[in-house]
Every structure is written in C-alpha cells, then in structure tokens.
Design an enzyme around this catalytic site. Structure first.
Site, short mmCIF file in Angstrom:
data_model
loop_
_atom_site.label_atom_id
_atom_site.label_comp_id
_atom_site.label_asym_id
_atom_site.label_seq_id
_atom_site.Cartn_x
_atom_site.Cartn_y
_atom_site.Cartn_z
N GLU A 10 0.73 -1.26 0.03
CA GLU A 10 -0.05 0.08 -0.04
C GLU A 10 0.87 1.18 0.01
O GLU A 10 0.51 2.19 -0.68
CB GLU A 10 -0.92 -0.05 1.55
CG GLU A 10 -1.79 1.24 1.18
CD GLU A 10 -2.94 1.23 0.22
OE1 GLU A 10 -2.98 2.06 -0.91
OE2 GLU A 10 -3.78 0.28 0.18
N LYS B 118 4.56 4.33 -10.29
CA LYS B 118 3.52 4.02 -9.49
C LYS B 118 2.34 3.90 -10.30
O LYS B 118 1.32 2.95 -10.12
CB LYS B 118 3.00 5.48 -8.84
CG LYS B 118 4.09 5.82 -7.43
CD LYS B 118 3.91 7.04 -7.04
CE LYS B 118 5.09 7.51 -6.02
NZ LYS B 118 5.10 8.85 -5.63
#
Length: 424
Positions: free
Chosen positions: A125, A201
């Site tokens: 996460e 990302k």
C-alpha cells in the site's frame, strides 16, 4: 491473551523510524484493530555508527532477519531496485510475509515476486501515494468494477513545483530550489521531475486495475523540466491547469499507459489538487468516478500505509498481490505508444517573417492534424515570434512525425515542445 506478531524492519530511515514510533506510540489501537500485539523485534541498517532515534535492537547483518524464526513479517524500506528485489525474494523464500514501500522495485519485479510468494502475503500500500489507500481501493473497494480509466497526480514534488509556477509566477528553477529548501525535493530531484517516480506508481496501479505487466520503458514517461511561462499563459487563456498526470485508459482489450505534463480543465476536481498533495481519479463501469486525495509522501503518511498492511496481514487478508493472477478474464494488452490519441499543445519559436505559418500549416495538414486554438506572441529574441497552438485529436505517431518535420525548418529557432491535453 493476544499473541505477538514479530516484525523485522530493513531500512530505518525516515519512513522506518516513523513505522517503529507509530507501532509503539499507538500500540493499543493497533493491537485492537489487528487482534494481536505487534512487536518490532529488530531493525537492520547499513551504518551502525549513525545514530537512530529508535529504541529497538539494530544490526547491520541482514541475515539476522531471515534466520530468525520468530520474525513473522519483513518490512523492506531501503529503496533501490535490484538489491531490494533480492531482499524481498529472500524474505519470501524464508516464508516471511513481505511489506514494501518500494515502487521502483515493484515497477520492475512485481510479477516475479508474486510467482515466488504463492500464498505468502505481500503488502505494498505504501508504494503508491503514501497515506492514500488507493491500493486497497483497487483491490477491494472497487472489486466489482471494470476500471475504465484512472488519472492521478502521483508525485507531490512535481505538483508543488507546478503549483508555484502557476500561482506565484515562479520559473521552474526557482520553484525547484524552493521545494528543495522546504524538504519536498531531494538534492537530486531527477526521478520526481522527469516523471519516472510517477511512472513506477502508474505501473503498479495498472497491474491492479488491468493485470498489465508493463515496464517503465514500455510506456510514455515525460517530465516537467521544460514547462515555462508561455505554456502556463496559454493554459490560463483556454481554461486549463497543467499537472503531471499518470493516465490509464481501457478501450476494448487494450490499455494505454502514460505519464506526462497534461493540460486539464480547471473545473475538474483533480485540477484543484495543489502543493505537495496527491490525487487520483478512478472511473469504474458501475460506480462511476471516485476521487482519492491526501498526502503522498512523508514519514508518517507512508508509515500509516505500511502499518495498514501489517494489520491486514495479521487479520489473514492475504488476497493475491495483483488481483488477477489465476483468475479467468479477458487478457488485456498494452496499447502501442504510437497509436495513443490525444489533443496536443505545441510551442514553437520561429523567425518572424512571411510564409512561416504557411510552412507549419502545410506540414500539419500532411499529417492530418488540424488546429483548434492559436496564439502568437512577441519574443524577446530579435526578429522572432512565439507560436502557441492546440490541435484536435490526433495520434502520437502523427504528432511525432509533425514535430520531426517542423524541426527541420530553417525558420524554427528552438526545440518544439508539446503538452498533451485531456478534455474528457
């Protein structure tokens, strides 16, 4: 009596220190939510002579983590790519759950790690947008949806620089220098300003949303280094804001992935994300658009995401890392860079003489590109003019050919510059 879950932390820098402190200072609430006592048994650092503001045993021998049968979860926070990958592999091979905040390593090796892990949990996460729970949103909250598109401000440093340029009329170098003074940018800010960090990302998010195993070199990645006041003035004139966006779109069985400066309508919610904050818009086929906003970096924000993974693993929620592995679905492929379509803004510096615009228009017409907006400005450079225009929708292939041909004109005095425009 609650059982103990022992943690080994590899890399006790800013984030690692925050993880340890939060686990200790918020021990009661974390234990209540996890259903177990979380104990940091050991930290591993490169240099034992460097003082660390933590009160746990420290070692410079990484094997102490792997060989300790009492350690249940390994947290990798050291950074880098290949060395971190070897450490992650070793943790999994020693049957220890893995948590990592390392987006660069995952951008290259996320599928390799999943094959090694099998049913061993991997938490990541913290690898995308720090404290924003976007990974869990894609894995769980939006699990009923086909993800039609997502676009996000994935790098706070570049967003801060662009905010300063737009709101304070700073040039790029001054805005970067201020970001460095405030601690928002590293001494070497290249990965932030050249789009690579955001690209890493985006690839992780694309794995979750689409099961796409792409690498950074497979997608368009451009940075913000060449944006100037002319571009900002043009954007303002036509109601746009400029953001460094990571963009993913599904069309049929193809997915396009790209990271670059983007002009977007000022009325879009994501255009209002300013400073060092991150924001991600996700469009699902059932839920429609959802928006996620928050701190994308910083010790405590990133540590918060790391600890959320600890709690999830303790609770036994060990869903497959990428969400698509071993599940029936129509395979999606990566759209080629050349076939991606967009509107484009183009900035040119040309000799101010009759016939130049006609030459440029001829090249564009030959490549089936038409102009939707146009500005011409005087330049400080003698006998020259700035030519700024936007195009109707065309392909990367057509725009590349056009720019290549325009560059060959004797009347062009500067490298042409493009920014893509997202009107949707």
């Amino acid at each position: 009596m609650m059982k103990n879950i022992n943690i080994g932390v590899i890399g006790v820098g800013v984030v690692g220190t925050s993880v340890i402190k939060i686990l200790q200072e918020n021990k009661e609430i974390i234990s209540a939510r996890a259903g177990a006592n979380v104990v940091v048994k050991k930290g591993v650092i490169r240099n034992l002579s460097k003082a660390r503001d933590v009160n746990i045993p420290l070692s410079d021998n990484i094997d102490e983590i792997f060989k300790d049968d009492e350690i249940d979860i390994v947290i990798e926070l050291m950074g880098g790519v290949e060395e971190a990958y070897e450490i992650a592999k070793k943790a999994l091979q020693n049957k220890k759950a893995l948590i990592t905040a390392n987006k660069a390593m995952l951008a290259y090796h996320r599928y390799d790690l999943q094959k090694i892990a099998k049913d061993i949990p991997i938490g990541f996460e913290a690898s995308v947008c720090g404290g924003i729970p976007i990974i869990k949103a894609l894995k769980d909250g939006l699990g009923a949806n086909h993800i039609l598109a997502l676009k996000g401000i994935l790098n706070g440093t570049s967003n801060y620089i662009l905010t300063q340029m737009i709101q304070e009329n700073q040039d790029f170098n001054d805005a970067l220098s201020q970001a460095q003074k405030l601690g928002y940018a590293e001494a070497d800010p290249s990965l932030d300003i050249n789009g690579i960090d955001a690209g890493h990302k985006l690839l992780i998010l694309a794995s979750l949303a689409y099961g796409i195993d792409a690498k950074p070199q497979d997608i368009i990645i451009e940075g913000i280094e060449s944006i100037n006041s002319d571009d900002i003035e043009f954007a303002n004139e036509f109601g746009y804001s400029i953001k460094l966006l990571g963009i993913a779109k599904k069309e049929g069985n193809e997915v396009e992935l790209r990271v670059h400066p983007t002009m977007i309508n000022k009325n879009q919610m994501i255009a209002k994300v300013e400073g060092v904050m991150n924001g991600i818009s996700v469009i699902g086929d059932r839920v429609g658009e959802t928006l996620y906003y928050g701190a994308g970096a910083g010790g405590d924000a990133t540590a918060s995401a790391v600890i959320s993974d600890i709690i999830e693993i303790i609770r036994g929620k060990s869903s497959l890392m990428l969400g698509f592995e071993n599940s029936p679905h129509t395979p999606l492929s990566l759209k080629s860079k050349d076939s991606i379509k967009s509107h484009y803004y183009i900035r040119l510096l040309a000799i101010d003489k009759p016939g130049v615009l006609a030459q440029i228009a001829s090249i564009m017409s030959k490549n089936n590109i038409s102009i939707s907006a146009f500005l011409q400005k005087e330049s400080k450079q003698k006998n020259s003019a700035k030519i700024l225009f936007a195009t109707h929708v065309t392909t990367e292939y057509a725009i590349k050919n056009t720019i290549t041909e325009i560059k060959k004109l004797d009347s062009i005095l500067q490298e042409p510059y493009i920014i893509r425009i997202e009107d949707e």
